[in-house]
Design a protein around this motif. Structure first.
Motif, PDB file in Angstrom:
ATOM      1  N   LYS A 175     131.430  -5.499   2.624  1.00 35.05           N
ATOM      2  CA  LYS A 175     131.538  -4.505   3.229  1.00 35.05           C
ATOM      3  C   LYS A 175     130.696  -3.510   4.227  1.00 35.05           C
ATOM      4  CE  LYS A 175     133.485  -4.587  -2.032  1.00 35.05           C
ATOM      5  NZ  LYS A 175     132.784  -4.241  -2.815  1.00 35.05           N
ATOM      6  N   LEU A 176     129.650  -4.006   3.441  1.00 41.29           N
ATOM      7  CA  LEU A 176     128.808  -2.600   3.896  1.00 41.29           C
ATOM      8  C   LEU A 176     128.488  -2.956   5.755  1.00 41.29           C
ATOM      9  CD1 LEU A 176     125.029  -2.710   3.427  1.00 41.29           C
ATOM     10  CD2 LEU A 176     125.568  -2.753   5.861  1.00 41.29           C
ATOM     11  N   GLU A 177     129.103  -4.334   6.629  1.00 42.94           N
ATOM     12  CA  GLU A 177     129.077  -4.190   7.642  1.00 42.94           C
ATOM     13  C   GLU A 177     130.684  -3.130   8.434  1.00 42.94           C
ATOM     14  OE1 GLU A 177     126.220  -4.435  10.411  1.00 42.94           O
ATOM     15  OE2 GLU A 177     125.425  -5.073   8.704  1.00 42.94           O
ATOM     16  N   TYR A 224     131.834  -0.879   6.426  1.00 40.57           N
ATOM     17  CA  TYR A 224     131.370   0.656   6.455  1.00 40.57           C
ATOM     18  C   TYR A 224     131.073   0.950   7.630  1.00 40.57           C
ATOM     19  CZ  TYR A 224     130.076   4.818   3.497  1.00 40.57           C
ATOM     20  OH  TYR A 224     130.142   5.970   3.578  1.00 40.57           O
ATOM     21  N   TYR A 225     129.702   0.404   8.064  1.00 40.21           N
ATOM     22  CA  TYR A 225     129.344   0.505   9.271  1.00 40.21           C
ATOM     23  C   TYR A 225     129.951   0.597  11.107  1.00 40.21           C
ATOM     24  CZ  TYR A 225     124.522   1.495   7.974  1.00 40.21           C
ATOM     25  OH  TYR A 225     123.570   2.440   6.511  1.00 40.21           O
ATOM     26  N   TYR A 237     122.167  -7.493   0.189  1.00 42.40           N
ATOM     27  CA  TYR A 237     122.820  -7.775   1.424  1.00 42.40           C
ATOM     28  C   TYR A 237     123.508  -9.043   2.037  1.00 42.40           C
ATOM     29  CZ  TYR A 237     123.514  -7.709   6.934  1.00 42.40           C
ATOM     30  OH  TYR A 237     124.309  -7.592   8.175  1.00 42.40           O
ATOM     31  N   GLN A 238     125.038  -8.576   1.802  1.00 47.93           N
ATOM     32  CA  GLN A 238     126.144  -9.163   1.358  1.00 47.93           C
ATOM     33  C   GLN A 238     126.067 -11.036   1.611  1.00 47.93           C
ATOM     34  OE1 GLN A 238     129.960  -7.823   1.304  1.00 47.93           O
ATOM     35  NE2 GLN A 238     131.453  -9.765   1.006  1.00 47.93           N
ATOM     36  N   PRO A 257     119.550  -3.064  -1.863  1.00 46.87           N
ATOM     37  CA  PRO A 257     119.272  -1.849  -1.067  1.00 46.87           C
ATOM     38  C   PRO A 257     117.697  -1.243  -1.881  1.00 46.87           C
ATOM     39  CG  PRO A 257     120.607  -2.306  -2.762  1.00 46.87           C
ATOM     40  CD  PRO A 257     119.735  -3.401  -2.586  1.00 46.87           C
ATOM     41  N   LEU A 296     125.026   5.854   2.197  1.00 43.23           N
ATOM     42  CA  LEU A 296     125.826   4.662   2.149  1.00 43.23           C
ATOM     43  C   LEU A 296     126.556   4.109   0.564  1.00 43.23           C
ATOM     44  CD1 LEU A 296     126.766   1.891   3.318  1.00 43.23           C
ATOM     45  CD2 LEU A 296     124.632   0.861   2.308  1.00 43.23           C
ATOM     46  N   ILE A 345     129.479  -0.568  -2.018  1.00 41.60           N
ATOM     47  CA  ILE A 345     129.437  -1.367  -1.077  1.00 41.60           C
ATOM     48  C   ILE A 345     128.842  -2.872  -1.383  1.00 41.60           C
ATOM     49  CG2 ILE A 345     127.937  -1.857   0.513  1.00 41.60           C
ATOM     50  CD1 ILE A 345     130.794   0.217   1.220  1.00 41.60           C
ATOM     51  N   TYR A 346     127.592  -2.197  -2.704  1.00 41.42           N
ATOM     52  CA  TYR A 346     126.967  -3.670  -2.513  1.00 41.42           C
ATOM     53  C   TYR A 346     127.232  -3.755  -4.589  1.00 41.42           C
ATOM     54  CZ  TYR A 346     123.036  -2.238   0.240  1.00 41.42           C
ATOM     55  OH  TYR A 346     122.165  -1.507   1.520  1.00 41.42           O
TER      56      TYR A 346
END
Ligand SMILES: Cc1ncc(COP(=O)(O)O)c(C=O)c1O
Length: 374
Positions: free
Chosen positions: A7-9, A11-12, A110-111, A162, A336, A340-341
């Motif tokens: 999800k985080l990557e 989003y970035y 961090y997923q 985070p 963020l 996302i987490y």
């Protein structure tokens, strides 16, 4: 292999290069190749003469020597140099885990620390944060209850993405003792290590402190050089290093020679780079302090002891994903969101970049228009 989208990557990938202002980066300010080479006499000429052949699978002996200086018990042979920190997380998990294993993961996280073991079929138990007031805490008693005779690995991240949380030395000792008596590997993602806001907050790398500890480091975060894509895994257990080398021959085979050279220059001059980045952090933190004091009815935060990120609690009734989407749409500001987490009601901010004052000004304008004026 079936693995969840990161999800985080994602989003970035979608927003990092198009957002006008970014308030949430986890890397410190980067620099140019020319600026990096200027830190060491003769480096430019040597870089121009870098040989573009295949490099050592485990990483060049010179670079491993430079990396080993960060640690107290890690010799060059205990290191494998990889592509960023993402590759060692992936390789370690595939090298060590079987589908019948259980792992414990410090969460939110961090997923990849969670999704890679899940994709292997492992049972993943979460060691969740709890907040005491604004302070994130990880209860060692709760960790103990998650351990079973199937637990193979405890995945940690210190300093933590985070929340900005960092274990004390006593907490680290207690976790290692638990792992030792249960014969569990500790894998600690230490990408924000060496960015303690005071040197007294620093704790040893888990690979130094525990004979069955594995530490991951990277040039991307504390040193602000993510474009090099150079990271590493440190482990005194040679079986792990060997298994990872065998797998790495299926992923990247070896690292980019120019990046290995530049990472060496950076590490030999790391105190200059770290001082520069800590200065940026020390300039930005008071701005956030003032902001959160001014808008205390809307937000609260835990000001971390280490690293370039913090997690902010929202005290109003709006979904964090929608709030972030609105900030991006209306003002081009990237924050963020906690969603996302899978940790709603929060958003992540960063303070390792030079343009934070400008981004925070825009964020304040957004807050005034959308939360204060209403
Ligand atoms: C905790 C953590 N581990 C690993 C990574 C991946 O680092 P890299 O981009 O250097 O592969 C990140 C990046 O944000 C991170 O925050």
């Amino acid at each position: 292999m079936k693995i969840k989208p990161f999800k985080l990557e994602r989003y970035y990938t979608l927003h990092e290069h198009t957002a006008k202002y970014s308030l949430c980066n986890s890397d410190c300010e980067a620099m140019t190749i020319a600026d990096l080479l200027s830190l060491e006499k003769g480096a430019k000429e040597a870089f121009d003469n870098t040989w573009l052949g295949y490099t050592h699978t485990q990483g060049s002996p010179e670079l491993r020597n430079d990396i080993s200086t960060i640690y107290s018990k890690i010799k060059p042979d205990y290191l494998t140099v990889c592509t960023g920190a993402q590759e060692p997380i992936f390789l370690f998990s595939h090298a060590v885990l079987d589908s019948e294993d259980e792992v414990i993961v410090q969460t939110p996280c961090y997923q990849s620390l969670q999704s890679v073991p899940e994709s292997i079929g492992c049972k993943v138990l979460n060691w969740n944060v709890h907040y005491e007031g604004n302070t994130p805490c990880f209860d060692i008693g709760a960790l103990k209850k998650l351990i079973s005779n199937k637990t193979k690995v405890i995945y940690l991240n210190a300093p933590h993405n985070p929340t900005g949380f960092l274990f004390t030395k006593d907490e680290q000792k207690a976790i290692i003792e638990l792992a030792r008596i249960n014969n569990i590997i500790i894998f600690c993602d230490e990408v924000y290590r060496e960015l303690e806001h005071k040197s007294s907050f620093a704790i040893p790398a888990f690979a130094d402190a525990y004979e069955n500890g594995v530490s991951v480091g990277v040039m991307s975060k504390a040193y602000g050089l993510p474009g090099l894509r150079i990271g590493w895994l440190a482990a005194r257990n040679q079986e792990i290093i060997e298994k990872i080398a065998i797998l790495k021959e299926y992923t990247t085979i070896c690292n980019a020679g120019p990046s290995e050279f530049l990472a060496g220059v950076a590490l030999r001059n790391r105190h200059t780079i770290l001082d520069k980045n800590l200065k940026i952090i020390q300039n930005n933190l008071p701005l956030y302090d003032a902001f959160f004091a001014k808008y205390a009815d809307l937000f609260s935060w835990y000001k971390p002891n280490a690293g370039p990120i913090a997690f902010v609690k929202m005290h109003f009734d709006t979904d964090d994903m929608i709030f972030a989407e609105q900030a991006l749409k209306e003002k081009g500001i990237l924050i963020l969101p906690g969603g996302i987490y899978d940790f709603n009601g929060y958003f992540r901010i960063g303070f390792g970049r030079r343009k934070i004052p400008e981004a925070l000004e825009q964020f304040e304008a957004f807050v005034l228009e959308n939360l204060v004026a209403k």
